[in-house]
Design a protein around this motif. Structure first.
Motif, short mmCIF file in Angstrom:
data_model
loop_
_atom_site.label_atom_id
_atom_site.label_comp_id
_atom_site.label_asym_id
_atom_site.label_seq_id
_atom_site.Cartn_x
_atom_site.Cartn_y
_atom_site.Cartn_z
N PHE A 344 58.76 21.68 13.05
CA PHE A 344 59.67 22.46 12.22
C PHE A 344 58.92 23.11 11.05
O PHE A 344 59.13 24.29 10.75
CB PHE A 344 60.80 21.59 11.69
N LEU A 345 58.05 22.34 10.39
CA LEU A 345 57.30 22.88 9.26
C LEU A 345 56.37 24.00 9.70
O LEU A 345 56.27 25.03 9.02
CB LEU A 345 56.48 21.76 8.60
N PHE A 346 55.71 23.82 10.84
CA PHE A 346 54.83 24.89 11.32
C PHE A 346 55.64 26.11 11.71
O PHE A 346 55.21 27.25 11.48
CB PHE A 346 54.01 24.41 12.52
N ASN A 347 56.81 25.88 12.27
CA ASN A 347 57.67 27.00 12.65
C ASN A 347 58.03 27.83 11.42
O ASN A 347 58.15 29.06 11.51
CB ASN A 347 58.95 26.46 13.31
N TYR A 348 58.18 27.18 10.28
CA TYR A 348 58.53 27.91 9.07
C TYR A 348 57.32 28.50 8.38
O TYR A 348 57.19 29.72 8.24
CB TYR A 348 59.31 27.01 8.11
N TYR A 349 56.40 27.65 7.94
CA TYR A 349 55.26 28.14 7.18
C TYR A 349 54.21 28.82 8.06
O TYR A 349 53.78 29.94 7.77
CB TYR A 349 54.62 26.98 6.41
N GLY A 350 53.80 28.14 9.13
CA GLY A 350 52.71 28.67 9.95
C GLY A 350 53.06 29.97 10.64
O GLY A 350 52.32 30.95 10.55
N VAL A 351 54.20 29.98 11.33
CA VAL A 351 54.59 31.17 12.08
C VAL A 351 54.89 32.33 11.14
O VAL A 351 54.47 33.48 11.36
CB VAL A 351 55.81 30.87 12.98
N ASN A 352 55.61 32.06 10.04
CA ASN A 352 55.99 33.14 9.13
C ASN A 352 54.80 33.76 8.41
O ASN A 352 54.77 34.97 8.16
CB ASN A 352 56.97 32.60 8.08
N MET A 353 53.79 32.93 8.08
CA MET A 353 52.70 33.42 7.24
C MET A 353 51.45 33.83 8.02
O MET A 353 50.69 34.67 7.55
CB MET A 353 52.34 32.34 6.22
#
Length: 364
Positions: A344-353
């Motif tokens: 979930f965290l990667f989906n938010y920070y990693g994918v978005n940035m």
């Protein structure tokens, strides 16, 4: 600049002031929570070892005497043989700890102050999100900054609601406030963007539905992740106490872990949180597909955001399935839950940035 634009700019400035004010109060609450733990460590709380290590009284309790009437009016005493069982991780019959205050009046006082400050900070936080919404005249989660401040707000509000409903969850206050501070600090320093209108793909009523569900899901899943992480520490602590001849926890670890709920309670709390919010995360995935069809003419296009949302869903589905499988209960299931939240965290920070796709509207 017309009057409407000036009013929106003023509202945006008020939102920023409220967010910074919330950060200041969260800092005071953080200090109060720390103080609660410090004063609680001075109390002579009942050791968990007393519930785990065999004692003379326990040995007596393990043999059950049964009086049987004999012929002639006499009685005979029969001893039931000892039955040795080995509990699965997190299923020991161990009472919950006394909480962060350690059962002391002074520790409890600081804990109540910490909760009061958390409630005040949450009110300021809610005000900051609402005024941001008024300044942009839309849902306040059109970019990473707005999503972040709303996500931490929902997590804190959920914690306050659990407290108000009588749940004994004050032990989660310190990690929650710490995370809220880190989240807001990152939002205002790295992710901040000025109030602006939405990109065309986001200009839809589905923004209210899909993204709000994602925010609520993420905030509640965070509470489950914290509980799961604490379960792993507490379970290891209880395992050490079960083996008095092996390595024992240090004084600092004992001071903290002995006051937490038992491993079984933490495991049950994390499971209930994750199981309750999983249907909402499922709906988030479905709503996103419907929105994608409205915006781009297809339900699924293997966009990185879509893929990682699905991966997160699969990871939590595996965790829930593991909980129903005897061989995967306890620590193994807990590891799956943490892996799912990492997705979930990667989906938010990693994918978005760091990943380019149709969802690349982070605004940073």
């Amino acid at each position: 600049m017309n009057l409407a634009a000036a009013a929106n700019e003023n509202l945006a400035n008020i939102s920023n002031v409220l967010i910074y004010s919330a950060m200041a109060v969260y800092t005071l609450a953080f200090i109060a929570y720390i103080t609660e733990w410090v004063f609680g460590s001075r109390s002579k709380v009942g050791r968990t070892a007393a519930a785990l290590a065999p004692t003379a009284g326990a040995e007596k309790a393990s043999t059950v005497t049964v009086q049987v009437k004999q012929q002639g009016g006499g009685t005979a005493v029969l001893e039931r043989p000892k039955v040795v069982t080995r509990s699965a991780p997190g299923s020991r019959d161990v009472p919950d700890g006394p909480g962060a205050a350690g059962g002391t009046e002074k520790g409890d006082l600081y804990g109540r102050i910490a909760v009061s400050l958390t409630v005040l900070a949450a009110l300021l936080h809610v005000g900051g999100v609402l005024t941001r919404a008024l300044s942009v005249e839309r849902a306040p989660w059109g970019n990473m900054y707005e999503f972040s401040i709303t996500l931490s707000m929902v997590a804190v509000v959920a914690y306050v609601v659990l407290l108000a409903s009588g749940k004994n969850v004050r032990w989660i206050g310190l990690p929650l406030v710490t995370t809220a501070l880190l989240d807001l600090g990152l939002a205002v320093s790295v992710l901040y963007t000025d109030s602006d209108q939405l990109v065309p793909a986001l200009d839809s009523y589905w923004l209210w539905i899909h993204v709000s569900c994602a925010i609520v899901s993420g905030a509640v899943l965070y509470l489950g992740a914290v509980s799961t992480l604490l379960f792993l520490f507490r379970d290891r602590y209880e395992t050490m106490l079960e083996n008095p001849d092996g390595k024992q926890p240090g004084a600092f670890a004992t001071s903290i872990l002995e006051r937490l709920p038992s491993a079984a309670s933490l495991d049950k709390f994390a499971y209930r949180i994750n199981a309750t919010v999983f249907p909402l995360w499922t709906f988030t995935l479905i709503a996103g597909a419907i929105w994608a069809e409205k915006a781009w003419g297809r339900y699924w296009g293997w966009d990185p955001k879509e893929v990682w949302t699905f991966i997160t869903w699969v990871a939590y589905a595996c965790y829930l399935h593991a909980r129903a499988t005897a061989g995967w209960k306890g620590r193994k299931a807990a590891y799956l839950a943490l892996i799912a939240f990492a997705c979930f965290l990667f989906n938010y920070y990693g994918v978005n940035m760091f990943v380019t796709g149709k969802h690349s509207y982070a605004g940073v």
